[in-house]
Scaffold this motif. Structure first.
Motif, PDB file in Angstrom:
ATOM      1  N   THR A 296      20.276  10.283  68.547  1.00 59.64           N
ATOM      2  CA  THR A 296      19.022  10.764  69.094  1.00 59.64           C
ATOM      3  C   THR A 296      19.118  12.270  69.364  1.00 59.64           C
ATOM      4  O   THR A 296      20.070  12.924  68.942  1.00 59.64           O
ATOM      5  CB  THR A 296      18.654   9.969  70.367  1.00 59.64           C
ATOM      6  OG1 THR A 296      17.374  10.389  70.822  1.00 59.64           O
ATOM      7  CG2 THR A 296      19.678  10.182  71.472  1.00 59.64           C
ATOM      8  N   THR A 297      18.106  12.794  70.017  1.00 57.01           N
ATOM      9  CA  THR A 297      18.056  14.245  70.225  1.00 57.01           C
ATOM     10  C   THR A 297      18.896  14.666  71.445  1.00 57.01           C
ATOM     11  O   THR A 297      19.931  15.287  71.298  1.00 57.01           O
ATOM     12  CB  THR A 297      16.596  14.696  70.432  1.00 57.01           C
ATOM     13  OG1 THR A 297      16.004  13.856  71.435  1.00 57.01           O
ATOM     14  CG2 THR A 297      15.821  14.580  69.139  1.00 57.01           C
ATOM     15  N   LEU A 298      18.438  14.303  72.636  1.00 60.73           N
ATOM     16  CA  LEU A 298      19.099  14.756  73.862  1.00 60.73           C
ATOM     17  C   LEU A 298      19.826  13.603  74.550  1.00 60.73           C
ATOM     18  O   LEU A 298      19.289  12.500  74.659  1.00 60.73           O
ATOM     19  CB  LEU A 298      18.068  15.336  74.839  1.00 60.73           C
ATOM     20  CG  LEU A 298      17.352  16.607  74.364  1.00 60.73           C
ATOM     21  CD1 LEU A 298      16.240  16.980  75.337  1.00 60.73           C
ATOM     22  CD2 LEU A 298      18.342  17.758  74.231  1.00 60.73           C
ATOM     23  N   GLY A 299      21.014  13.891  75.050  1.00 56.51           N
ATOM     24  CA  GLY A 299      21.811  12.881  75.729  1.00 56.51           C
ATOM     25  C   GLY A 299      21.063  12.210  76.869  1.00 56.51           C
ATOM     26  O   GLY A 299      21.218  11.018  77.119  1.00 56.51           O
ATOM     27  N   ARG A 300      20.231  12.949  77.565  1.00 54.13           N
ATOM     28  CA  ARG A 300      19.542  12.397  78.716  1.00 54.13           C
ATOM     29  C   ARG A 300      18.584  11.277  78.354  1.00 54.13           C
ATOM     30  O   ARG A 300      18.222  10.465  79.202  1.00 54.13           O
ATOM     31  CB  ARG A 300      18.810  13.495  79.494  1.00 54.13           C
ATOM     32  CG  ARG A 300      17.608  14.068  78.760  1.00 54.13           C
ATOM     33  CD  ARG A 300      16.813  14.970  79.691  1.00 54.13           C
ATOM     34  NE  ARG A 300      16.252  14.221  80.800  1.00 54.13           N
ATOM     35  CZ  ARG A 300      15.969  14.720  81.979  1.00 54.13           C
ATOM     36  NH1 ARG A 300      16.230  15.987  82.236  1.00 54.13           N
ATOM     37  NH2 ARG A 300      15.428  13.984  82.924  1.00 54.13           N
ATOM     38  N   THR A 301      18.147  11.234  77.114  1.00 55.74           N
ATOM     39  CA  THR A 301      17.238  10.155  76.730  1.00 55.74           C
ATOM     40  C   THR A 301      17.993   8.910  76.251  1.00 55.74           C
ATOM     41  O   THR A 301      17.372   7.906  75.922  1.00 55.74           O
ATOM     42  CB  THR A 301      16.270  10.603  75.613  1.00 55.74           C
ATOM     43  OG1 THR A 301      17.031  10.904  74.452  1.00 55.74           O
ATOM     44  CG2 THR A 301      15.483  11.824  76.020  1.00 55.74           C
ATOM     45  N   GLY A 302      19.299   9.004  76.228  1.00 55.06           N
ATOM     46  CA  GLY A 302      20.087   7.837  75.830  1.00 55.06           C
ATOM     47  C   GLY A 302      19.782   6.622  76.688  1.00 55.06           C
ATOM     48  O   GLY A 302      19.744   5.488  76.198  1.00 55.06           O
ATOM     49  N   ILE A 303      19.541   6.855  77.964  1.00 56.24           N
ATOM     50  CA  ILE A 303      19.278   5.732  78.861  1.00 56.24           C
ATOM     51  C   ILE A 303      17.995   5.000  78.458  1.00 56.24           C
ATOM     52  O   ILE A 303      17.888   3.777  78.624  1.00 56.24           O
ATOM     53  CB  ILE A 303      19.196   6.201  80.334  1.00 56.24           C
ATOM     54  CG1 ILE A 303      19.196   5.019  81.272  1.00 56.24           C
ATOM     55  CG2 ILE A 303      17.967   7.081  80.578  1.00 56.24           C
ATOM     56  CD1 ILE A 303      20.471   4.229  81.290  1.00 56.24           C
ATOM     57  N   ILE A 304      17.037   5.728  77.924  1.00 57.40           N
ATOM     58  CA  ILE A 304      15.802   5.083  77.463  1.00 57.40           C
ATOM     59  C   ILE A 304      16.126   4.139  76.303  1.00 57.40           C
ATOM     60  O   ILE A 304      15.687   2.984  76.275  1.00 57.40           O
ATOM     61  CB  ILE A 304      14.757   6.143  77.048  1.00 57.40           C
ATOM     62  CG1 ILE A 304      14.365   6.989  78.280  1.00 57.40           C
ATOM     63  CG2 ILE A 304      13.537   5.489  76.398  1.00 57.40           C
ATOM     64  CD1 ILE A 304      13.417   8.141  77.981  1.00 57.40           C
ATOM     65  N   ALA A 305      16.916   4.619  75.370  1.00 58.06           N
ATOM     66  CA  ALA A 305      17.322   3.751  74.250  1.00 58.06           C
ATOM     67  C   ALA A 305      18.114   2.558  74.762  1.00 58.06           C
ATOM     68  O   ALA A 305      17.915   1.424  74.302  1.00 58.06           O
ATOM     69  CB  ALA A 305      18.136   4.551  73.240  1.00 58.06           C
ATOM     70  N   GLU A 306      18.995   2.785  75.706  1.00 60.76           N
ATOM     71  CA  GLU A 306      19.802   1.665  76.237  1.00 60.76           C
ATOM     72  C   GLU A 306      18.902   0.592  76.869  1.00 60.76           C
ATOM     73  O   GLU A 306      19.114  -0.603  76.670  1.00 60.76           O
ATOM     74  CB  GLU A 306      20.793   2.168  77.285  1.00 60.76           C
ATOM     75  CG  GLU A 306      22.015   2.834  76.684  1.00 60.76           C
ATOM     76  CD  GLU A 306      23.085   3.090  77.735  1.00 60.76           C
ATOM     77  OE1 GLU A 306      23.325   2.197  78.572  1.00 60.76           O
ATOM     78  OE2 GLU A 306      23.653   4.192  77.727  1.00 60.76           O
ATOM     79  N   HIS A 307      17.934   1.031  77.648  1.00 58.69           N
ATOM     80  CA  HIS A 307      17.046   0.050  78.270  1.00 58.69           C
ATOM     81  C   HIS A 307      16.239  -0.711  77.222  1.00 58.69           C
ATOM     82  O   HIS A 307      16.009  -1.910  77.352  1.00 58.69           O
ATOM     83  CB  HIS A 307      16.113   0.739  79.276  1.00 58.69           C
ATOM     84  CG  HIS A 307      16.781   1.092  80.571  1.00 58.69           C
ATOM     85  ND1 HIS A 307      16.335   2.087  81.401  1.00 58.69           N
ATOM     86  CD2 HIS A 307      17.878   0.570  81.175  1.00 58.69           C
ATOM     87  CE1 HIS A 307      17.131   2.163  82.471  1.00 58.69           C
ATOM     88  NE2 HIS A 307      18.066   1.257  82.352  1.00 58.69           N
TER      89      HIS A 307
END
Lengths: 246, 246, 246, 246, 246, 246
Positions: D115-126
């Protein structure tokens, strides 16, 4: 081999029941040493009873090791003190709940547990989760009989257990039943015959698993988190444990 | 309210550390009663130590109830005897591991645990599973320091804890750190400042959760599987528990 | 401390109900600021209502911060906008669903949820999964009453909720009940009395959790994935949000 | 069929990129209607951006329905507003994250997300958790590029994405890569060629899934929890939504 | 494109039913090649039947590849031989169980499966677990009709399936139903009409997913664990497979 | 008892290795019947090889039953055909992967698997999931040696396996290692000595589990989903199976 079968409660009659079941199933060269703690509750029907009983279990494991035990069985369906017991010995230690769960998954895809009191169902649930069998167990059922009624009012208890097992067979979509109390060890055959599907009982299952591990030359791992506890001081009534845990 | 903070090990110095941390954080009208068992291990670093300490915890819960405690805190990161303690009292009982986990999930999406010894990591893992936080915890880390070094060699211990917390911060993709030992209760601020992200410590978290539950008028449920244990006989050194568990 | 309690729907009567419940339970030094969005649905009974309401929640969090709020509560059982709200503030933000779930697990091993409409059960299920409480909740039940009936037809609503709670108590094998709607905040005591086991209500639970976090000096982590959003342009009716999210 | 592809951010250039990718892959008889909200963030890189964007998504779904759309695609990798969107239409609605996850599991046993930014990883995880693909995804990786750099600094962005994809291929034990941003829709072929294993991109995947559902005559279920929301009043800037949600 | 639809049992009538359903739903430019193994069981109603049928499936995949198939469908609800089939071809391979599950999650939050015989429910359960959909499926139900009754006694079978689907609709809290047998492919419309909520059937779902993957240019990953098997010797009646698996 | 140990591949040398290991560990009164299929692959290193081998496994189970076998062992680490085999016999059937997993959890809290080829790791992962041991296994590792190298180039293979086991011991935080190939059955002692923690090997584990089940009088459940398959016609090269599956 010498097999130390520990009844975690202090009721000698239940120890005898458990020992008899263990001896009936044991291999000819397995010497069953049956014992119960000198200190603790007469039956185990709650987290509280379990916590107290764990102390006695640990002492009996140490006693068994001193008497040359090759393996230990903890013969209460909550497996009280199991991981602590594994820390203090090189011998294998088997809980009867885990033993029954393992065996049940080898002969069926799904099983139900029939235990004594509904309130102890949560103990079985937590064990199923920890051991990995949550989804193999369809339902934890209770016959709602106090543990000592198995000793004192055996016929009525047996009748109620069989009724609950039949409900499990007819409603749960299962292939096997796990009996959820060490005190049922002498009822397995009667129940199995009455219910007509495989009935897995923990004491006998644990005896055979203990023999299997000893036969394989496998003992509790002393590498990592089941290594002997660091020796240390204990105070008060547990002073005798000081520095002994290696 | 009267809050009974139980240090499950028998080291008075650690009780003092825990009590001081609890009192600093407690509300003005919270009276902190700090105690430790008369019987048990001087530190808790294994399943074995935990099993023995649970007996003392249960006695201190009973003592606390007699002294009018409105809530109890079990101040060891393995939450020894937690469900058994809940059975024997109407008051809320909070373990410091669960307290820290709950609070950490309210201020971050993912956290890591930094505990003392690697071998106790499995205890934290089992608690995370049972409480439901397995996926909220990225990693259970250990600074590899014996618990009593926190008392005896505080500066070196602090340094190692901070190093491990920094690694957690930089490598684990987390938002918060959970400190995995009651003996770290006085180090929280220093660690938090050195590490630069929220650090959740269990003793303080448990004090505030206990106050919250008492404020809500919520006690341990006596309906179902945490109801008082059935009264029964105990023998030997536990005879004093006979018939008292209601 | 100043506590910003946000009713995510736009019905002032429900805000009043929620505020009253919050104030009754709050500590003496907690100043409850109760508010609802200027824009949005009059009740929240679907994913659609929730999505729209989240915008208002985020604006009220920003308003609260400007007015010096030390913590925020999102007082709708779906916790709308929770993680987004956490991103835009350093203060703790607590949703009432998560608050109730956390508290329920501290006083029981298993709970059931009783909510308003069956169709919102899926929202509770998704939250239970995300928060880790899937296995602690036995069942999500619905009284099948529209949210605003709690305001408009209170007695009938109360009766139906109590009926459903009793079914939960008798059928689910639970120790506690979680009320699944902010609009039930004033009914907790009556329900608890009628049902006879602990009833956990989210608004009051969230107030105490918010006080606990503030007492601990813990705010939302600004390290990692809950850091302030990168400032950027917003267009159209959201233009006022441009560049403001730090 | 008429397919309404919604870019949830307000950057027209990204809409064009997405639309071009959609049209290249669409069947000859699929008419792609590409759009973006009139109100919202220029890019989506946080829960906050997502929450605001969801409003616009819902309006574009309604607009699309009025223009005869047979299906909708939400072309942002967080699938903002997905379940809300499903409630307000009979047509199928596909998020590009779910689309990519589904397709990746059909051609590999394990995949990683870049993905683009590490901070959005949690969105993908959820999302992975909610959709059921937690264990099919080995790792969520980030190239650490802001979303709009995909538009403004395409070559550098492409280079970094390819680097991260190669690391995924070499380290993660995977069979396929999922691209974690709608703005990467025009880069798929180049990345796939550079990396040498299947690369699944969500916009194109969603177009084909939407065509598949329409071909099957399947629309969003209106039985149960995705039924149309109960009509109700909305106030303030959302007043136009009043009573319209059936 | 050329689509190889494999009926894993050897009953030509069922192949015809499946082929007709596939052709009705296929895009105009999809050429459906329908086939069944020359060797194997006449119906698949057990793990045993499935294991034998997998050999035929693999041979039909190879045959299909030789005849220029662009994708393969395995049209038995247990997806027999799916991962093995993926290893031996570059083309996508879709099982009808997975196809139906995927599609059902795109139009509902929860679904139930209605299959033929109760004993095959465990096969569906294992697939749901492996694919990630365990929690999206509320219940696996059986109409208790042997597979070939779908051919031989269609009206009675249809009646019983509809009855079970209605029970699922009324009792399970679902939004969609998945039909659990390839032999039901021609009944979908009638069932959907009788039941009144979306009914997802696997053969048709798989046809559209196969078209989607081919449209996307995606084939089975040959990187990692689905790469072509290492060539090797086979003996006895499988000698013809020697050295051919690349 | 008569124990039918089936090597699922057709390499007689590996059968001999397996048989020797089985005989060394078997109880004095266990007669080990070792066999391999007449038809199938010379080694099993993929889903494809496994699917073909399952047919031979099933035939050898039937042969074993005819020769009076009391239990069966499937001696390939993917447990090919396990549930199908259970359907066709009343005797217990044990796979060596499951056997090793079960035993490893009885002597350690966490283990790692060391298998032959990385590509077969997914097979172990799927089994761990299905059996419930996903979280008990820290990592599935591969020595990257083809199966037959265990026969043909034993010393080099042993060296690589030991190296990988040591990495597992040092990096994975485990207490035991599971060997992931039946062909390693004769290497267990050497590996265990070189690595210094318990090494669990599946063939030997399965022999002891089979003896345990037989000793308990437990066979595969014929109630529910492992009942004998419904008799039916098979065609072509499987015609001999017609009507025989009761």
């Amino acid at each position: 081999m010498r097999l130390n079968v520990i009844n975690p409660n202090t009721t000698r009659g239940m120890t005898d029941t458990i020992a008899a079941a263990a001896r009936r199933i044991a291999a000819p060269d397995t010497h069953v040493m049956a014992t119960q703690p000198a200190h603790g509750p007469v039956s185990i029907e709650s987290h509280f009873d379990e916590a107290i009983s764990a102390v006695g279990v640990l002492e009996e494991v140490a006693n068994g090791d001193r008497e040359g035990a090759d393996a230990h069985v903890i013969a209460c369906f909550g497996d009280p003190g199991l991981l602590a017991a594994r820390e203090v010995t090189r011998a294998p230690v088997i809980g009867i709940a885990e033993a029954a769960f393992h065996m049940a998954t080898l002969i069926s895809t799904r099983f139900s547990v029939v235990t004594t009191l509904g309130r102890t169902g949560i103990i079985a649930e937590h064990l199923l989760e920890q051991y990995g069998f949550r989804h193999h167990c369809r339902r934890v059922r209770a016959a709602e009989i106090p543990v000592l009624d198995l000793e004192d009012d055996g016929d009525a208890a047996l009748k109620r257990i069989i009724e609950e097992c039949r409900r499990a067979r007819d409603e749960d979509g299962i292939g096997a039943i796990v009996l959820g109390c060490g005190g049922m060890a002498d009822l397995t055959d009667e129940i199995a015959e009455a219910v007509g599907l495989p009935v897995v009982e923990g004491v006998t299952a644990a005896v055979k698993l203990a023999e299997a591990l000893v036969g394989l030359g496998l003992g509790t791992s002393k590498h990592g988190d089941l290594a002997f506890p660091r020796p240390k001081a204990f105070v008060g009534r547990f002073e005798h444990l000081s520095g002994t845990t290696k």
